[in-house]
Design an enzyme around this catalytic site. Structure first.
Site, PDB file in Angstrom:
ATOM      1  N   HIS A  69       0.819  -1.210   0.000  1.00 18.82           N
ATOM      2  CA  HIS A  69       0.000   0.000   0.000  1.00 18.82           C
ATOM      3  C   HIS A  69       0.856   1.264   0.000  1.00 18.82           C
ATOM      4  O   HIS A  69       0.541   2.245  -0.659  1.00 18.82           O
ATOM      5  CB  HIS A  69      -0.926  -0.027   1.218  1.00 18.82           C
ATOM      6  CG  HIS A  69      -1.971   1.033   1.213  1.00 18.82           C
ATOM      7  ND1 HIS A  69      -3.081   0.961   0.403  1.00 18.82           N
ATOM      8  CD2 HIS A  69      -2.075   2.205   1.902  1.00 18.82           C
ATOM      9  CE1 HIS A  69      -3.822   2.038   0.602  1.00 18.82           C
ATOM     10  NE2 HIS A  69      -3.234   2.802   1.500  1.00 18.82           N
ATOM     11  N   HIS A 117     -10.145   2.198  -1.132  1.00 15.60           N
ATOM     12  CA  HIS A 117     -10.349   1.789   0.261  1.00 15.60           C
ATOM     13  C   HIS A 117     -11.128   0.481   0.258  1.00 15.60           C
ATOM     14  O   HIS A 117     -12.218   0.377   0.811  1.00 15.60           O
ATOM     15  CB  HIS A 117     -11.045   2.890   1.069  1.00 15.60           C
ATOM     16  CG  HIS A 117     -10.220   3.358   2.210  1.00 15.60           C
ATOM     17  ND1 HIS A 117     -10.717   3.718   3.423  1.00 15.60           N
ATOM     18  CD2 HIS A 117      -8.871   3.486   2.319  1.00 15.60           C
ATOM     19  CE1 HIS A 117      -9.724   4.075   4.225  1.00 15.60           C
ATOM     20  NE2 HIS A 117      -8.600   3.949   3.584  1.00 15.60           N
TER      21      HIS A 117
END
Lengths: 744, 224
Positions: A69, A117
């Site tokens: 990420h 997300h």
């Protein structure tokens, strides 16, 4: 004897203790490496980079910063291939910055970025989606830009699946919660249903902002002796380890990771927007960075690594909710927090600005010349690391790519029978199908108009359009078109071509409202990169995006990668490279909607209709000619409405243009002998659009096939005749709408 | 005619209201901070309480704002015949503060609703609606989650008797009793409505039906 044994016993515990100690230490380290998802070879690399054994806290920081990420370690080699410059647009910030920034001249500078997300939404959909929106907002804000629009790309499991429906509706509420409360309109997006997103839905949020400061606010900490000021919400235990969580696959045990999901407070987010912009405009801010993934750790390391300075941070000065341990401070992803660098003598003035907005601001450290990130807790130094080790020297992996062994089988649908009843039934069924039916029930939950800028709202155009303002808030003539696009079904069949089509269609949407494409932000949502098939899809999709960018001469200026989108060892999601594109209109009032707008207008079909396979072919020359033609003809006022042909083809596009306005259409189609009936009516050949013009205007083009197919009529209905056969559709607007607005 | 727009923490339509008054009407307008305690009458003639999420709508929409420092000044301004218009969250604040009757509950849909709605002008004999015709149907956008207007049956009768119902939806939009979209106080110098007139003052933005509301206030200014 007994004594001897005793004595042996007495001596051996020391030995045992030593080996037990070593074993215990080893076991503890192994547990930590598992916890922070650091491999053995990565651990060795860490030791080499920092020339010592990292302590537990430092290891946690590496775990967060070296996650996919934050570090893009599986995708960086591919991302480097993206074109990031263009002779056609002036770029002020590109990949690697908080967001891309395009300079449109006269002080108008557009910042934009997309972010995923996905994992948080899978286990806590409301907060997952809320904080996705809040996170991308702060990426834009931190540059000195006022956020002016949100878009979102949603991919979920079938609505008929109870859990998927729960996830979807709560994610939508979450998106609405943050956008509506912060007063930023949500102007566009897409929603696609597929079985593969059942356990792993995708929520990609894009934010667009306009710079209000003279220059973009830097994120590099500069000025030895300058103060570090912490602004916003207190640090708590929410979102602990979110970055690492977001970088691994979901399992049936993922629910226990719920604490890794952050909790958003849009009220605080709104105060932060106004306070930060006032602070930036005061000229007192040297640098700023929002705290998103990996929280304080990431903000400190990135700010110092970018300018080769050091940072001393005292955790005891950080406002908290309850008592925290050092690693919790550093890995918390509590929302609505920002870090500022300011000169010492400006501390008080800056803090006063935040207090005016009822926000907490505290000095938590200073910029040093040590070149190290040093963190103190309860008077003790608990971290000492060279920041570049965390930011720049994360490992990169070039994964094996292999195309899937089995060919993808998609059955080609049989032609609809040639009779009116059957064709009408097919049209209404398609209009009501989950992937084509109206999204009004979703976008009506979003405030689309706050800010007095929205010219083309959801459902009204192929792309959203807002008018642009100068930094002093006065209106300019310019408009900004924005769109999100990806058809994962094409990608699954042919990822390179599918990604090219995603870029082409986004640009076509931009052209259909009359704008010129400027730049791309992309969100690469894929499965586990360690699976060769999955990595192949990623690699091919990137190639497709690059081809699209090169063809259109536009850059990729920002983006996000979300890998490991799969449930346990099961099959991953459909490969989903979402393209976010912006474009500019020189005169915002010329923006074209899809709605048929004037009785007697001619309806034209531009482009060639062919029989297509599972993924349609794409001819870039024709595609680009279409864009140019649309831009020119909308600009000179010839075109009164325009709508691109995409999913569902010609009849769906005609129906949508009827439904969006207050008029009807009477159309006569001619079927070429070689063409299947389905291709004519519902086929998805690329590079096509329907436009309307006043009756006195003739449309011709040397490269594009253009045919007049009908007229706009006052009768609110869609009437279609097939030459040589007769009427195949005669359906009222009301009937179309009631089919399309099916309750999911 | 001098306007004021008050900003509470979490207001988000104050800039839009300022823009309509300044750019489209070309009038003097002041942004007022919620901490202001000065006498409003001396600086402005009409106060706009804009939409948004004052104090995050925590507790209940408008429930915290009613206790903000400026509210005493606003109440005094109302008692001095100052003109006050509350839009969306501003309407919610005015009902919470007791300056307008009734309460606004969650929409019957249970959702935030952003859409164009048709409104009927029920009473054009007010400083805010004098340029509309009675029974005229206009289109304005709404954007709210708590617009379900409710009053007790008895109070509804008195609202009707006193012609305090100013705007009605032409169909059931959010569950409001009698499809009420906006009301005034008895004196007609304070009104509140859930739709956003400031969002429909330019044809590029989808309509101009809101402009007459602001122009009506101007006409009062002329006769003052």
């Amino acid at each position: 004897m007994t004594a001897t044994i005793d004595s042996n016993k007495h001596s051996s515990p020391t030995l045992d203790a030593k080996s037990e100690d070593a074993n215990e230490k080893k076991a503890k380290l192994e547990a930590l490496l598992v916890k922070y998802k650091i491999s053995d070879s990565e651990y060795e690399l860490i030791k080499k980079l920092i020339e010592k054994e990292p302590n537990e806290i430092e290891l946690g920081m590496f775990g967060a910063m070296w996650s996919e990420h934050c570090a893009y370690k599986n995708s960086k080699p591919l991302l480097r291939l993206f074109p990031t410059t263009s002779s056609k647009v002036k770029i002020l910030a590109g990949p690697g910055e908080n967001a891309g920034i395009i300079d449109l001249g006269d002080g108008i500078r557009v910042a934009f970025k997309i972010e995923s997300h996905n994992r948080p939404t899978a286990i806590e959909p409301f907060q997952g989606a809320t904080t996705g929106v809040g996170g991308i907002l702060r990426d834009i804000l931190t540059l000195g830009a006022r956020p002016i629009a949100f878009l979102n790309s949603l991919h979920f499991g079938p609505h008929t699946d109870e859990h998927s429906y729960h996830l979807l509706t709560h994610a939508i509420s979450g998106i609405a919660h943050y956008g509506n409360c912060t007063g930023i309109p949500t102007v566009g997006g897409q929603l696609i249903f597929d079985e593969s997103y059942k356990a792993n839905p995708l929520v990609n949020a894009m934010c667009v902002g306009l710079l209000e400061t003279e220059n973009p606010i830097p994120s590099a900490a500069t000025g030895v002796g300058n103060s570090i000021i912490y602004v916003g919400s207190e640090t708590g235990r929410d979102g602990l380890g979110g970055a690492a969580f977001a970088s691994s696959g979901l399992t049936s045990k993922s629910n226990k990771d719920r604490p890794a999901v952050q909790v958003g407070d849009p009220f605080l987010g709104k105060l932060l927007i106004e306070a930060c912009l006032e602070a930036f405009k005061s000229g007192l801010v040297v640098a700023s960075q929002d705290m998103g993934a990996a929280g304080l750790t990431c903000a400190c390391c990135e700010m110092s690594a970018k300018s080769d300075v050091g940072v001393d941070l005292d955790l005891d000065l950080v406002p908290t909710r309850g008592e925290l341990q050092a690693h919790e401070y550093l890995l918390s992803e509590s929302q609505e927090r920002m870090l500022f660098i300011a000169e010492k003598e400006n501390e008080d003035a800056l803090i006063k600005i935040f207090e005016k907005w009822n926000l907490k601001a505290s000095v938590v450290g200073k910029v040093t010349d040590s070149g190290l990130v040093r963190i103190f807790h309860k008077g003790q130094q608990v971290v000492e690391l060279p920041p570049k080790a965390l930011t720049d020297y994360a490992p990169e992996y070039v994964r094996n790519a292999a195309p899937p062994k089995m060919s993808v089988n998609i059955t080609v649908k049989q032609d609809v029978p040639l009779n009116k009843e059957a064709i009408e039934k097919e049209l209404l069924a398609l209009l009501a199908s989950p992937n084509l039916c109206s999204r009004a029930w979703i976008y009506e939950q979003f405030d689309q108009q706050v800010g007095l800028n929205t010219l083309i709202k959801p459902g009204q155009g192929d792309a959203a359009v807002v008018r642009l303002r100068y930094p002093n808030q006065e209106l300019s003539d310019k408009g900004l078109a924005m769109v999100l696009d990806c058809n994962p079904f094409y990608i699954k069949v042919n990822p390179k071509l599918g990604a090219e089509i995603a870029v082409a269609e986004a640009a076509r949407n931009i052209a259909c409202v009359g704008a010129k494409p400027l730049a791309i932000t992309d969100n690469l949502n894929f499965g586990n990169p360690e699976y060769p098939e999955s990595f192949w899809y990623l690699e091919e999709s990137v190639k497709g995006i690059i081809e699209g960018c090169n063809q259109l001469e536009i850059p990729v200026v920002s983006g996000n990668v979300s890998l490991y989108n799969q449930f346990a060892e099961g099959e991953g999601i459909l490969p989903t490279p979402v393209i976010g594109m912006i474009g500019v209109l020189d005169s915002y009032y010329k923006a074209s909607s899809i709605a048929f707008s004037s009785v007697g207008d001619n309806i034209w079909l531009i482009g060639e209709t062919k029989d297509e396979k599972e993924c349609p072919v794409l001819d870039w020359e024709k595609e680009k000619a279409l864009h140019q033609f649309l831009q020119d003809k909308i600009s000179d006022g010839s075109i009164n409405s325009s709508h691109d042909l995409s999913e569902g083809g010609l009849l769906i596009a005609l129906a949508e243009s009827v439904m969006a306005g207050n008029l009807g259409a009477a159309v006569e189609l001619t079927k070429a002998d070689y063409l299947r009936l389905n291709s004519l009516l519902f086929g998805e050949s690329q590079s096509r659009a329907i436009v309307t013009t006043s009756p006195n205007i003739q449309l011709t083009h040397s490269k594009l096939k253009i045919e007049k197919i009908g007229q706009v009529i006052s009768d609110k209905k869609l009437k279609v005749d097939l030459k040589g056969f007769g009427c195949i559709i005669d359906t009222s607007k009301e009937t179309l709408i009631s089919a399309n607005q099916v309750k999911l | 005619m001098r306007f004021g727009v008050v900003r509470f923490p979490g207001s988000n339509c104050e800039r839009d209201c300022l823009e309509v008054v300044a750019r489209l009407l070309g009038l003097e307008v002041h942004l007022l901070d919620y901490r202001e305690t000065t006498d409003l009458k001396s600086t402005i003639d009409c106060l706009i309480i804009p939409g948004g999420f004052s104090y995050g709508d925590y507790l209940r929409a408008g429930a915290v704002a009613k206790a903000a420092p400026i509210m005493d000044s606003i109440k005094k301004f109302a008692s001095q015949d100052g003109l006050i218009i509350g839009i969306c969250n501003g309407f919610q604040i005015l009902t919470e503060a007791g300056l307008l009757p009734g309460v606004l509950l969650n929409n019957s849909s249970g959702r935030f609703q952003c859409q164009d709605v048709k409104l009927k002008i029920v009473n054009n004999d007010t400083p805010f609606t004098n340029l509309y015709q009675n029974q005229e149907i206009v289109t304005m956008p709404i954007a709210h989650a708590m617009g379900n207007y409710t009053v007790a049956e008895k109070e509804l009768e008195s609202l009707k008797a006193n012609k305090q119902i100013i705007f009605e939806y032409t169909e059931d939009v959010n569950g409001s009793i009698s499809q009420i979209a906006g009301v005034s106080n008895k004196n007609k110098n304070v009104i509140g409505l859930m739709p956003h007139p400031e969002r429909c003052c330019e044809k590029e933005l989808g309509g101009v039906d809101g402009l007459k509301l602001f122009q009506s206030i101007l006409r009062v200014g002329v006769t003052l």
